[in-house]
Design an enzyme around this catalytic site. Structure first.
Site, short mmCIF file in Angstrom:
data_model
loop_
_atom_site.label_atom_id
_atom_site.label_comp_id
_atom_site.label_asym_id
_atom_site.label_seq_id
_atom_site.Cartn_x
_atom_site.Cartn_y
_atom_site.Cartn_z
CD GLU A 1 -2.82 1.10 2.49
OE1 GLU A 1 -2.83 0.09 3.24
OE2 GLU A 1 -3.65 2.02 2.60
CD GLU B 1 -10.10 -2.62 6.41
OE1 GLU B 1 -9.93 -1.49 6.89
OE2 GLU B 1 -9.43 -3.61 6.77
CE1 TYR C 1 -3.13 -6.28 9.31
CE2 TYR C 1 -5.36 -5.43 9.21
CZ TYR C 1 -4.13 -5.61 8.64
OH TYR C 1 -3.88 -5.11 7.38
CD GLU D 1 -5.92 -4.84 4.77
OE1 GLU D 1 -5.71 -4.49 5.96
OE2 GLU D 1 -6.45 -4.11 3.92
CD GLN E 1 0.29 -2.36 3.97
OE1 GLN E 1 1.13 -1.75 3.35
NE2 GLN E 1 -0.87 -1.80 4.32
O1 AHR Z 1 -2.88 -2.65 6.42
C1 AHR Z 1 -3.13 -1.44 7.07
C2 AHR Z 1 -4.58 -0.98 6.95
O2 AHR Z 1 -5.39 -1.89 7.63
C3 AHR Z 1 -5.16 -0.98 5.56
O3 AHR Z 1 -4.90 0.20 4.88
C4 AHR Z 1 -6.62 -1.12 5.82
O4 AHR Z 1 -7.29 -1.78 4.76
C5 AHR Z 1 -6.71 -1.88 7.12
O5 AHR Z 1 -7.55 -1.27 8.01
#
Ligand code: AHR
Length: 505
Positions: free
Chosen positions: A28, A174, A245, A293, A355
């Site tokens: 990103e 998102e 996450y 993600e 990432q």
């Molecule tokens: O990966 C970091 C951020 O996490 C991304 O930009 C977003 O899609 C998510 O909230």
């Protein structure tokens, strides 16, 4: 007392062929992922296009087959036309997601050049938050049509005679998030996804569409979002995205490691919803999951968000953001998430650890041009290397533990993969026990004669050990050969790769 566990791996317990794209990643325009990460003209290893070759080599080690770009939250205000054509004419624009200035020196064509260098294909995300269907169609035309239209000829004018032929397209990111520019209700997004996917497929029938699921299970519209999306857009979408996450704010290692049980539940719940909606919609096509993600993210989160708020009038270019100093327990969680992805490889056909460089990343660079491997590099590297082929279920009998949020957490988790050539069996196994080494008794009889050729072990006495340029690689796997083929000790708190040759029966 020595602790024991039993693992049966039977070649007939096939989960699925593993889609290599589950080892994908995400780039990103955020912090120093692109600028100072993949792109740094003037760096000693920079090639003629300004791409860092030291970083390219590290990315090639991880070998991600697909890379999602250019966002993430960044995409919500991204104008792709700003990032094509002569670099000296490209405008600087505010990026509202991360309160930075985007210089647009790396855009669509540069991404595609760079992807060629690392042998990956693109998952291109279009901005439906603030632009819409026509913008998506224009970008698709720019990228995928041979010529003869305004945008495809513009690409040729920019020096790219051949189309990029991007196969995988993601419709926004998102959009349920309150932080998102262009946030929508579930129904609004479902309609946007449907109409964008429909139009894009009409323009190029060869593409596949990833529709954006919720930002995570914890958000208020989770579930309704996915149900509404699938209901409305069923015939036009190929994948639904999931994001996850994990964090360990309480510094509770056992509970942190147990969180991957919720990861399985998350995938299964959306999988069941897809099945139900397929019946309800009388559909004939299948929708798969793109877990695009996933990672651990919490060490720098609060500080980063505070810094962004306190910046006032300052809008920096490529600041240090989301640069997680991953420790050993994070690597264990990432290893466990990879086991879960393989276990769910019948549903999950694309995934992207988020990432790739500097931002929540396995690969790090510093301001002095050096690079190094964060702890999470290793589980990703080994699973990407030995986890391609056919995933096989492991039947595990072992002790269980309770943690703050979970009960009956198996101390051992494992999954097996038979290589594409059929000549190797690899078992990925984690021992989550904080106290006990556990001896695995392996039943592999269905494979005939197998011989253990290597055990790769990621372990460390300190769950908070990190890798850094200053103190070196504290978290790094070791490789071992052992005599006894059937009884294999897994050290407490360790992630392991057991590699067997399959001999002809
Ligand atoms: O990966 C970091 C951020 O996490 C991304 O930009 C977003 O899609 C998510 O909230």
């Amino acid at each position: 007392m020595e602790k024991k566990a039993k693992v049966i791996v039977d070649k007939d317990y096939v989960i699925s062929k593993v889609d290599d794209r589950i080892y994908g990643s995400f780039v990103e325009n955020l912090g120093r992922c692109v600028y100072g990460g993949i792109y740094e003209p003037g760096h000693v290893t920079a090639d003629e296009n300004g791409f860092r070759e030291d970083v390219i080599e590290l990315v090639k080690e991880l070998n991600p087959p697909i890379i999602r770009l250019p966002g993430g939250n960044f995409v919500a205000t991204y104008v792709w036309e700003d990032g094509v054509g002569p670099k000296e004419n490209r405008p600087c624009k505010p990026d509202l997601a991360w309160k930075c200035i985007e210089t647009n020196q790396v855009g669509t064509n540069e991404y595609m050049d760079w992807l060629k260098k690392v042998n990956a294909e693109a998952m291109m995300t279009v901005n439906v938050g603030t632009r819409g269907i026509l913008d998506a169609l224009n970008l698709l035309d720019y990228c995928n049509r041979k010529g003869g239209t305004y945008y495809s000829d513009l690409r040729r004018l920019h020096g790219y005679e051949e189309p990029h032929n991007i196969k995988t397209w993601a419709v926004g990111n998102e959009l349920d998030g309150v932080w998102q520019v262009g946030q929508t209700t579930p129904f609004e997004y479902a309609r946007i996804a449907r109409e964008t996917a429909k139009a894009m497929k009409r323009q190029d029938g060869s593409i596949e569409i990833v529709a954006a699921g919720s930002a995570g299970q914890e958000y208020s519209t989770f579930g309704v979002w996915e149900q509404t999306l699938i209901e409305e857009a069923y015939p036009y979408i190929d994948y639904i995205s999931l994001h996850q996450y994990y964090r360990n704010d309480e510094q509770d290692t056992s509970n942190f490691l147990a969180k991957t049980l919720a990861f399985d539940d998350y995938i299964n719940s959306i999988g069941s919803l897809i099945d139900y909606m397929k019946v309800k919609n009388k559909a004939t096509n299948d929708i798969y999951i793109s877990l695009d993600e996933w990672n651990v993210w919490y060490h720098t989160r609060a500080k980063d968000m505070k810094d962004i708020k306190l910046r006032g009038d300052e809008w920096p270019i490529a600041p240090h953001l989301l640069e997680e100093p991953y420790n050993f327990e994070d690597a264990l969680v990432v290893g466990a998430m990879l086991i879960a992805l393989l276990r769910n490889s019948d549903r999950v056909k694309i995934a992207a650890y988020a990432q790739l460089i500097n931002v929540l990343a396995p690969i790090m660079t510093d301001d002095n041009g050096r690079s190094w491997k964060n702890t999470i590099f290793y589980p990703i590297y080994y699973t990407s290397k030995y986890g391609r082929g056919t995933a096989i279920k492991s039947i595990i009998s072992c002790e269980k533990y309770d943690s703050k949020d979970f009960t009956d957490v198996p101390v051992i988790d494992a999954v097996a993969v038979v290589s594409k050539e059929g000549d190797e069996l690899t078992i990925f196994a984690i021992n989550k026990s904080m106290e006990d080494d556990i001896t695995l008794s392996l039943d592999l009889r269905s494979f005939g004669t197998v011989s253990l050729k290597e055990i790769i072990i990621l372990k460390n006495g300190d769950v908070y050990a990190i890798n850094s340029l200053q103190y070196g690689e504290k978290v790094k796997p070791i490789s071992k050969k052992i005599e006894d083929q059937r009884e294999i000790k897994l050290d407490k708190l360790s992630w392991n790769v057991l590699r067997f040759d399959i001999k002809a029966n």
